[in-house]
Each structure stands twice: as C-alpha cells, then as structure tokens.
Design an enzyme around this catalytic site. Sequence first.
Site, short mmCIF file in Angstrom:
data_model
loop_
_atom_site.label_atom_id
_atom_site.label_comp_id
_atom_site.label_asym_id
_atom_site.label_seq_id
_atom_site.Cartn_x
_atom_site.Cartn_y
_atom_site.Cartn_z
N ASN A 249 0.85 -1.19 0.00
CA ASN A 249 0.00 0.00 0.00
C ASN A 249 0.89 1.24 0.00
OD1 ASN A 249 -1.85 2.00 0.52
ND2 ASN A 249 -2.56 1.18 2.48
N PHE A 250 0.80 2.04 -1.06
CA PHE A 250 1.65 3.23 -1.16
C PHE A 250 1.13 4.37 -0.27
CE2 PHE A 250 3.40 2.40 -5.78
CZ PHE A 250 3.82 1.14 -5.38
N LYS A 251 -0.09 4.23 0.25
CA LYS A 251 -0.75 5.29 1.04
C LYS A 251 -0.58 6.63 0.32
CE LYS A 251 -0.62 2.72 5.34
NZ LYS A 251 -0.57 2.72 6.77
N HIS B 92 -9.91 0.85 5.31
CA HIS B 92 -8.61 0.95 5.99
C HIS B 92 -8.79 1.80 7.24
CE1 HIS B 92 -4.42 1.89 6.77
NE2 HIS B 92 -4.11 0.88 5.99
N GLU C 196 -5.62 -5.46 10.79
CA GLU C 196 -4.56 -4.49 11.09
C GLU C 196 -4.88 -3.72 12.38
OE1 GLU C 196 -2.60 -3.40 6.90
OE2 GLU C 196 -3.90 -1.85 7.73
N ILE D 29 0.18 0.20 13.25
CA ILE D 29 0.42 0.62 11.86
C ILE D 29 1.52 1.67 11.80
CG2 ILE D 29 -0.62 1.88 9.91
CD1 ILE D 29 -3.23 0.39 10.45
N GLY E 151 3.22 -2.91 10.86
CA GLY E 151 4.58 -3.07 11.36
C GLY E 151 5.38 -4.19 10.71
N ALA F 77 3.03 -1.30 4.20
CA ALA F 77 3.34 -0.01 3.59
C ALA F 77 4.75 0.44 3.96
CB ALA F 77 2.30 1.02 4.01
N SER F 78 4.92 0.94 5.19
CA SER F 78 6.17 1.62 5.54
C SER F 78 7.41 0.73 5.41
CB SER F 78 6.09 2.20 6.96
OG SER F 78 5.74 1.20 7.89
O1 G3P Z 1 -2.21 -0.83 4.66
C1 G3P Z 1 -1.01 -1.20 5.25
C2 G3P Z 1 -0.89 -0.76 6.61
O2 G3P Z 1 -1.79 0.07 7.18
C3 G3P Z 1 0.22 -1.22 7.41
O3 G3P Z 1 1.12 -0.17 7.37
O4 G3P Z 1 3.29 0.86 7.51
O5 G3P Z 1 2.54 -0.71 9.29
O6 G3P Z 1 3.13 -1.58 7.02
P1 G3P Z 1 2.60 -0.42 7.83
#
Ligand code: G3P
Length: 226
Positions: free
Chosen positions: A9-11, A93, A141, A146, A181, A202-203
């Site tokens: 997810n590129f957000k 989300h 999630e 997150i 995470g 994402a991150s």
């Molecule tokens: O949609 C993916 C998400 O919300 C998780 O984000 O940055 O914790 O991988 P992240």
Amino acid sequence: MRTPFLLVNFKAYEEALGPKAVALAKTCATVEEDTGRSLAVAPSAFDLALVAKSVRLPVFAQHLDPAETGKSTGWLPPEAALAAGAVGTIVNHSERKVAWEEIRDLVKRCHVLGLEVVVCADDPGEAGTAAKLGPDYIAIEPPELIGGDVSVTTAKPEVITRSVDRIRTANPAVKVLCGAGVKTGKDVAKALELGTVGVLLASGVVKAKNPEKALRDLAKGLTREA
Ligand code: G3P
C-alpha cells in the site's frame, strides 16, 4: 490474486507519489519477476492508471465508493478503477473507515465487475462482521501498530489467530491477510503460519532506505502455498 502474496500500500507517502509511484511499482515488478513470488501494489488514486500501464502487476485502489457512474463528482466508483486498470480495491482501511452498508454495497458492485475486495478490520469483532459481507480478503490491522517497528505477528499474534477463527466461522470462503509493522521475511512467514494468505504492508517498503532489498527479504517469507 495468486496466493500467498504481498500487497504494498503506497498510502499517500511522498516517497510513492507521481513518478515515484511508477518507480516503486517497477521495483515491485522486478522483485516479483526475479523471485517468482506474488506481489501487488495499491498506489494513490491519482497514480493508479499510470502505474497499471507501466507494470505487469495486479494494481489495487486504496479505497472506492459504491457511487454510481455519471453524476458523482469527486466520488470513486468501481467502474472508474476498472477503466484505469485496477484488479481490485482495499476498503475500510483504519485511515479511511466507512460504514458497513457502504462496504456491503461496494463488495456487490465490485464483484459484478470482477474486481477483488480487501476489507480491512481493526480487530476480530470487525473481522467477523466484515466476513459476512463476502469480500475476497479481510486484512487484520491493529491501528496502534500501523507504521510502527513491531510487527503485528510478534506484538499481537493472537489478534490474527482469533480473527482467522471468526472469519472461518462466519464465512470460510474469505481469505485472510494481516498487516501493521511488518518489515521482514520472517514476519511474513509468521503471518502465513498464523493462518493468513499474505500481508498488507506499507512503511516497511515505502519508507525503507532500500525498498528493493526490503522487498526481496519480505518476499522470502512467502514460502508456503496457502
Ligand atoms: O495498509 C497497510 C498498513 O496500514 C500497514 O502499514 O506501515 O505498518 O506496514 P505499515
């Protein structure tokens, strides 16, 4: 989607907007090609069409509305995503929550068009409710994890297993993803062990110093046919 898979997810991260979205998607495509593992991307709505044209990867929208085509200024109807080259969408989300009725309508509309739907759920309760709406996937999630450094698979594995149970009871056809995470191949392997068919993240990719290196490690975790 071919399972197990990673959905990146590129957000709205600046590192993944405009030309950078295309560049990151190309990196994902290279990793998919080299490793044979299954990857998909979810760029911003503004970048979706160009990304879909630029790479041979499944592309998801980050959100759609169950709005009609035509007089729907500013809304994102599923037909628009399909025309832009999307194969599916994320919805609900934790950064873009919507009402259950909207999710129900969106799932129906998307399935008529052949678009897959990933409904996000914050906890096992939401997961059970979402499963009854018949999406293709539910992504568990916990919002507090997150964007953090501790993977949900380490911090709250029981949230995943309880969600898997709730979903199986409510609607065994729905497949489960998890996220929050997740940073390493080890985290991904653990996610599969806990009963998921992949990870929404994402991150760990977008904010990585070296996204290609991070992706190659993450993809290593996709070892089991779920
Ligand atoms: O949609 C993916 C998400 O919300 C998780 O984000 O940055 O914790 O991988 P992240």
